[in-house]
Scaffold this motif. Sequence first.
Motif, PDB file in Angstrom:
ATOM      1  N   HIS A  26      46.956  35.487  37.899  1.00 30.48           N
ATOM      2  CA  HIS A  26      45.503  35.575  37.795  1.00 30.48           C
ATOM      3  C   HIS A  26      44.890  34.452  36.971  1.00 30.48           C
ATOM      4  CE1 HIS A  26      44.936  39.427  39.838  1.00 30.48           C
ATOM      5  NE2 HIS A  26      46.076  39.799  39.281  1.00 30.48           N
ATOM      6  N   ARG A  27      45.630  33.933  36.010  1.00 29.91           N
ATOM      7  CA  ARG A  27      45.080  32.819  35.237  1.00 29.91           C
ATOM      8  C   ARG A  27      46.184  32.134  34.449  1.00 29.91           C
ATOM      9  NH1 ARG A  27      41.587  35.603  30.249  1.00 29.91           N
ATOM     10  NH2 ARG A  27      43.345  36.692  29.280  1.00 29.91           N
TER      11      ARG A  27
ATOM     12  N   ASP B  32      36.402  31.491  37.562  1.00 29.23           N
ATOM     13  CA  ASP B  32      37.518  31.783  38.464  1.00 29.23           C
ATOM     14  C   ASP B  32      38.162  33.136  38.157  1.00 29.23           C
ATOM     15  OD1 ASP B  32      39.372  30.678  40.570  1.00 29.23           O
ATOM     16  OD2 ASP B  32      40.830  31.032  38.974  1.00 29.23           O
TER      17      ASP B  32
ATOM     18  N   HIS C 280      49.999  30.811  45.763  1.00 27.32           N
ATOM     19  CA  HIS C 280      49.602  31.933  46.625  1.00 27.32           C
ATOM     20  C   HIS C 280      48.927  31.456  47.912  1.00 27.32           C
ATOM     21  CE1 HIS C 280      50.831  34.714  43.587  1.00 27.32           C
ATOM     22  NE2 HIS C 280      49.902  34.367  42.727  1.00 27.32           N
ATOM     23  N   ASP C 281      49.230  30.237  48.327  1.00 27.87           N
ATOM     24  CA  ASP C 281      48.655  29.690  49.560  1.00 27.87           C
ATOM     25  C   ASP C 281      49.132  30.518  50.754  1.00 27.87           C
ATOM     26  OD1 ASP C 281      48.309  27.983  51.954  1.00 27.87           O
ATOM     27  OD2 ASP C 281      47.706  26.466  50.498  1.00 27.87           O
TER      28      ASP C 281
ATOM     29  N   HIS D 298      49.942  37.335  34.774  1.00 29.14           N
ATOM     30  CA  HIS D 298      50.094  37.874  36.123  1.00 29.14           C
ATOM     31  C   HIS D 298      50.190  39.387  36.103  1.00 29.14           C
ATOM     32  CE1 HIS D 298      54.465  38.401  35.223  1.00 29.14           C
ATOM     33  NE2 HIS D 298      54.246  37.336  34.470  1.00 29.14           N
TER      34      HIS D 298
ATOM     35  N   TYR E 200      43.744  25.166  36.811  1.00 23.55           N
ATOM     36  CA  TYR E 200      43.357  25.652  38.145  1.00 23.55           C
ATOM     37  C   TYR E 200      44.207  25.078  39.274  1.00 23.55           C
ATOM     38  CZ  TYR E 200      39.213  26.900  35.441  1.00 23.55           C
ATOM     39  OH  TYR E 200      38.362  27.409  34.489  1.00 23.55           O
TER      40      TYR E 200
ATOM     41  N   LYS F   4      38.059  39.722  37.733  1.00 30.90           N
ATOM     42  CA  LYS F   4      39.261  39.787  38.555  1.00 30.90           C
ATOM     43  C   LYS F   4      40.266  40.838  38.054  1.00 30.90           C
ATOM     44  CE  LYS F   4      38.456  36.418  41.516  1.00 30.90           C
ATOM     45  NZ  LYS F   4      39.091  35.099  41.348  1.00 30.90           N
TER      46      LYS F   4
ATOM     47  N   TRP G  57      47.251  25.607  40.168  1.00 30.73           N
ATOM     48  CA  TRP G  57      48.413  26.418  40.574  1.00 30.73           C
ATOM     49  C   TRP G  57      48.157  27.233  41.843  1.00 30.73           C
ATOM     50  CZ3 TRP G  57      47.090  31.522  40.882  1.00 30.73           C
ATOM     51  CH2 TRP G  57      45.935  31.912  40.185  1.00 30.73           C
ATOM     52  N   LYS G  58      46.982  27.130  42.438  1.00 33.97           N
ATOM     53  CA  LYS G  58      46.602  28.030  43.532  1.00 33.97           C
ATOM     54  C   LYS G  58      47.521  27.940  44.752  1.00 33.97           C
ATOM     55  CE  LYS G  58      43.136  29.572  41.185  1.00 33.97           C
ATOM     56  NZ  LYS G  58      41.752  29.497  41.646  1.00 33.97           N
TER      57      LYS G  58
END
Length: 552
Positions: free
Chosen positions: A252-253, A216, A279-280, A246, A273, A220, A275-276
């Motif tokens: 970012h992770r 993931d 940024h939805d 961030h 993973y 990046k 927390w996505k």
Amino acid sequence: MPSISINGQSFDFEPGETILQISLRNEVEIPHYCYHPGLSIAANCRICLAEIWAPNPRNDHKLEPWPKLVPTCQQTASDGMVVHTDSPKSVANQKQVMELLLINHPVDCPVCDQAGECHLQDYSYQYGRGESRFREDKNKQPKKSVGPNVLLYSDRCIMCTRCVRFTREVTGTGELMVDGRGSTGQINIFPGMALDNELASNVIDICPVGALLDKDFLFKQRVWFLTKTASIDGITSSGDNIWVEHNEGVVHRIKPRENPEVNKWWITDEVRYGWKFVHDEGRLRMPAVRGLDAFDHNRAGDAWRDSIATANQTLEVAAGQGRLGVLVSPMLSCEDAYLLAQWVRSIDPGVVFGVGPVPIDGEDRVYSGFIVRAEKAPNARGVRRVLAGLCGGDEGAILDADAFRSQSSAGQFAATVITGNYPSEWVTAEWAEAIASKPFVLIDTLPSRLTEAAAVLLPSATWMEKAGSFQNAADQLQAFERAITPIDYCKSESQMAIDLLANREGRASVKFDPEQTRAEISTLFGLSGFRNEIIRPEAKVSIESDMVVVDL
């Protein structure tokens, strides 16, 4: 208390401690790869070998050298022992080990995700030789996927076996093994298996080099561009300590933050993973009043003023007709719950409080002392505790989610304030029918069945975008810091409540202060120790690079 000397410095120690443990506790560097405090001691990397002198009981306790170098990760300390990791013998070993590890290692630091936080890179600079004497062809090892989230670059592996020991000793799943011998040996998965347990991605964190990488995060971001903010798991009740990493407002992770009392050195893949939604693309971003056209982004300030005024007017009119109800989500912080409750109580002193739905997934699971919680809400206990304090300590006055929905369906409330902040859809058809029958103010992060029906919609910030505190399933009260600024025109529930109360009282609003709010909470019934019992993250000193940067 017994003492030991390490490179000329004397340290006290507890019986049973190893030399390396004493050095790490006292921040004296001894290079090491295979040792990890959460795993068994393998002593196979050999870079931590040291020259040792110790009193000889057979020779009047005179200080005498041991015949060979000893692994400091494995050797327990004894009183009067003298350890040298900077002697000519020890230094020669360090250089030899580094030379051996780098013989077949590819020179791909510029494209490796581990660059900037790689022990092999650091130790090569500190303890390695200036140039390689190896002139033969390097062994080439394959790159392979070992699980849904983990990629293995075998040619970068130094065979420290941390990952193998983790799957055997912590998770007990044993997916990884050492395949082959000598220079052709490599880490591999057993045939027909995949590294797919719920703690699997911790092998990425414990790998000291760039062999095990996060799919993931791959390519990046460079780690030296990231800012690390101390936070708490915001999607389960475990209260796991984490670092939110961030850059420029983008997360970012997530990495585990060591805390022996809570999560040790680990976190679940769910936390890593999950927390996505922060940024939805579908996040609620602008306040809205039902019946009015969508607000213009160029007048967001006016939009907030209009929405806040309308929210107060809606509840004030309803309070003249009956009781108000407030559903406080277990995803909110203690400070959010307190300030929202104070705002609504200023309108209706007899307001009824309820705690929102608490998601449960299966049962708790234990891995070598690490608990994976089935409860998927970070602060159900903290929210209930604060609301009970506002009600004079009467926990029975705080409704659970089902009781609140039943009363709402029965028309017991003239109007309600509903908070969400869940990482996914939480509003069922039953909830939508129960709430939408009367006017309500919705404070949420993601669209739901209630979004269009709300009299006023106020977009809220996720836990990464605000500061506060959570009380986990073990009743540990922990503070967390804001990592990134709220997206677009969102605000934290605490700041909204302060703005709403200021609007009612006809005064200017102030900025939310977590410490001041905790001091106010500590004045509530049964919460006098709230401010003192809270566990705050330790301050970390930022490390400045020693690299000289020249403007071209």
